[in-house]
Write a protein that holds these residues in place. Structure first.
Motif, PDB file in Angstrom:
ATOM      1  N   ALA A 282      -6.868   3.232  -7.367  1.00 37.90           N
ATOM      2  CA  ALA A 282      -7.085   3.887  -5.892  1.00 37.90           C
ATOM      3  C   ALA A 282      -8.484   4.469  -5.745  1.00 37.90           C
ATOM      4  O   ALA A 282      -8.677   4.857  -4.499  1.00 37.90           O
ATOM      5  CB  ALA A 282      -6.040   5.323  -6.033  1.00 37.90           C
ATOM      6  N   ASP A 283      -9.360   4.117  -6.538  1.00 42.03           N
ATOM      7  CA  ASP A 283     -10.801   4.743  -6.148  1.00 42.03           C
ATOM      8  C   ASP A 283     -11.873   3.736  -6.535  1.00 42.03           C
ATOM      9  O   ASP A 283     -12.701   4.008  -7.168  1.00 42.03           O
ATOM     10  CB  ASP A 283     -10.883   5.807  -7.268  1.00 42.03           C
TER      11      ASP A 283
ATOM     12  N   HIS B 256      -9.798   3.971   3.952  1.00 40.56           N
ATOM     13  CA  HIS B 256      -8.847   4.929   3.996  1.00 40.56           C
ATOM     14  C   HIS B 256      -7.381   4.471   4.204  1.00 40.56           C
ATOM     15  O   HIS B 256      -7.040   3.593   5.155  1.00 40.56           O
ATOM     16  CB  HIS B 256      -9.076   5.949   5.347  1.00 40.56           C
ATOM     17  N   LEU B 257      -6.494   4.869   3.747  1.00 43.60           N
ATOM     18  CA  LEU B 257      -5.082   4.946   4.083  1.00 43.60           C
ATOM     19  C   LEU B 257      -4.651   5.930   5.007  1.00 43.60           C
ATOM     20  O   LEU B 257      -5.460   7.011   4.802  1.00 43.60           O
ATOM     21  CB  LEU B 257      -4.169   4.936   2.872  1.00 43.60           C
TER      22      LEU B 257
ATOM     23  N   GLU C 150      -2.999   9.086   6.612  1.00 42.36           N
ATOM     24  CA  GLU C 150      -2.255  10.139   5.977  1.00 42.36           C
ATOM     25  C   GLU C 150      -1.549  10.913   7.219  1.00 42.36           C
ATOM     26  O   GLU C 150      -1.967  10.971   8.320  1.00 42.36           O
ATOM     27  CB  GLU C 150      -3.259  11.266   5.490  1.00 42.36           C
TER      28      GLU C 150
ATOM     29  N   ALA D  71      -2.897  -1.813   1.051  1.00 39.46           N
ATOM     30  CA  ALA D  71      -3.126  -0.872   1.815  1.00 39.46           C
ATOM     31  C   ALA D  71      -2.363  -0.722   3.182  1.00 39.46           C
ATOM     32  O   ALA D  71      -1.976  -1.808   3.773  1.00 39.46           O
ATOM     33  CB  ALA D  71      -4.562  -1.031   2.335  1.00 39.46           C
TER      34      ALA D  71
ATOM     35  N   GLU E 275       1.509   7.072   1.791  1.00 39.57           N
ATOM     36  CA  GLU E 275       1.212   8.333   0.806  1.00 39.57           C
ATOM     37  C   GLU E 275       1.899   8.013  -0.525  1.00 39.57           C
ATOM     38  O   GLU E 275       0.937   8.087  -1.564  1.00 39.57           O
ATOM     39  CB  GLU E 275       2.306   9.407   1.207  1.00 39.57           C
TER      40      GLU E 275
ATOM     41  N   ARG F  91      -1.180   5.935  -1.965  1.00 39.71           N
ATOM     42  CA  ARG F  91      -2.365   6.721  -2.442  1.00 39.71           C
ATOM     43  C   ARG F  91      -2.152   7.315  -3.619  1.00 39.71           C
ATOM     44  O   ARG F  91      -3.251   7.273  -4.600  1.00 39.71           O
ATOM     45  CB  ARG F  91      -2.554   7.831  -1.390  1.00 39.71           C
ATOM     46  N   THR F  92      -0.845   7.627  -4.131  1.00 38.23           N
ATOM     47  CA  THR F  92      -0.677   8.188  -5.580  1.00 38.23           C
ATOM     48  C   THR F  92      -0.265   7.173  -6.463  1.00 38.23           C
ATOM     49  O   THR F  92      -0.327   7.513  -7.508  1.00 38.23           O
ATOM     50  CB  THR F  92       0.260   9.490  -5.384  1.00 38.23           C
TER      51      THR F  92
ATOM     52  N   PRO G  66      -0.817   3.603  -6.489  1.00 41.20           N
ATOM     53  CA  PRO G  66      -1.238   2.205  -6.132  1.00 41.20           C
ATOM     54  C   PRO G  66      -0.531   1.084  -6.407  1.00 41.20           C
ATOM     55  O   PRO G  66      -0.179   1.212  -7.963  1.00 41.20           O
ATOM     56  CB  PRO G  66      -2.804   2.104  -6.482  1.00 41.20           C
TER      57      PRO G  66
END
Length: 357
Positions: free
Chosen positions: A90-91, A100-101, A103, A213, A258, A261-262, A264
């Protein structure tokens, strides 16, 4: 050669050639190091597979054949362990357009945070961060802009399916756009999350090359870049859907972002892409959606939706498709502001002058 020996050799040959068909591009795309090294190793492994198969059927290689076959199978086991160890991240150093996803969160019974003058104090408001609103100049040159926006859920009025054909009539990128009573549209796109130095590869997308994404964007960004900047053929169809299901689908996109994001996940060109994820979300909202080859050949997805009775106009599909092309209108509206662009590309689209429900 006995029948049993022939069956064993045939089975091993098919296994090794099939494994090489997967392993060779997997090594090419995913091994670390310079490209020339990765290609060289992939070619060597493919060559080894061919030698193993030749040795299996060559009478003079009776001793060598089983050693080669055993060595290759051990290599395959090691490769499977290596492949399993490649985990999505994710990074990474993401390309700007997927940095950016989206939010989001639902705010019950509160004033809009980003638009306090809209006058929605009692209904639920969807607050979104990282809504993309880029100004595209060329496919590689753009002015980035990310926004926070609020959307009153009780004013959700429509859902549109857009297909952007980038590789012939069979293959298209799928977008879903939600319309609101104030004339705004919010488009969602499931895309590859490529790194800043990467370019898209259809084959690479089969081999853990990219993460997934979920992008939320203004249509003048995410539709215009396809129709006007890249020159893809874009079609828009008004979908028939109950208002409550529209809301659930919209929130499903936010939930999917979401989750990514946590947790992937990797994109897969065939099985985990812009179309299959929409299908997966829809199957959680309604029963009875059949599997169909058009979920893989996404350029034919609108015809599949029409067959489910989910397009808002009942004209023959050939007529709907001919009238759904938005490129001329999008080009004419190229310099129009966001709301006008969305309004103008819908002029003449069957069913687009009325709500989805």
């Amino acid at each position: 050669m006995s029948l049993v020996s022939g069956i064993v050799r045939a089975a091993l040959s098919i296994t090794m050639l099939g494994a090489a068909t997967w392993l060779t591009p997997a090594l090419w795309f995913r091994l670390p190091g310079p490209e020339v090294l990765r290609i060289g190793i992939a070619v060597l492994v493919g060559t080894l597979a061919l030698l193993c198969v030749v040795a299996l059927w060559w009478p003079q290689a009776s001793t060598l054949r089983w050693r080669l076959a055993g060595s290759y199978l051990m290599l395959l086991v090691a490769s499977l362990a290596w492949w399993h160890s490649i985990a999505p991240q994710a990074d990474r150093d993401w390309a700007e357009e997927v940095a950016h996803l989206v939010e989001g969160r639902v705010i019950e019974g509160q004033e809009s945070q980003t638009q306090p003058d809209v006058g929605h104090s009692r209904g639920a408001v969807l607050h979104l961060d990282h809504v993309r609103d880029f100004e595209w100049h060329t496919p590689e040159d753009f002015t980035p802009h990310w926004e926070s926006r609020d959307y009153p859920l009780d004013e959700l009025t429509s859902v549109d399916l857009l297909t952007s054909h980038w590789m012939g009539p069979q293959i298209a990128h799928t977008l879903v756009s939600f319309g609101f009573a104030d004339g705004r549209y919010l488009a969602f796109s499931v895309e590859i999350r490529k790194e800043s130095t990467e370019v898209f590869s259809t084959l690479g997308g089969m081999f853990k090359q990219y993460e997934l994404a979920v992008i939320a964007a203004d249509e003048r960004d995410i539709v215009r870049v396809r129709s006007n900047v890249r020159g893809e053929e874009v079609h828009l169809y008004r979908v028939q859907m109950p208002q409550e299901m529209m809301r659930e689908l919209l929130l499903a996109y936010v939930d999917e972002a979401e989750t990514l994001r946590t947790q992937p996940r990797f994109y897969n060109t065939a099985f985990s892409n812009c179309t299959t994820l929409v299908y997966a979300m829809m199957t959680r909202l309604t029963d009875g959606l059949p599997l169909d080859y058009r979920l893989l050949l996404s350029g034919y997805l609108p015809e599949y939706v029409a067959d489910q009775g989910a397009l808002s106009d009942t004209a023959p599909f050939a007529e709907l498709k001919a009238r759904s092309l938005i490129n001329p209108a999008a080009l004419a509206a190229d310099q129009q502001p966001d709301g006008d662009f969305s309004r103008l590309i819908r002029e003449g689209i069957p069913g687009a002058d009325r709500p989805s429900f």
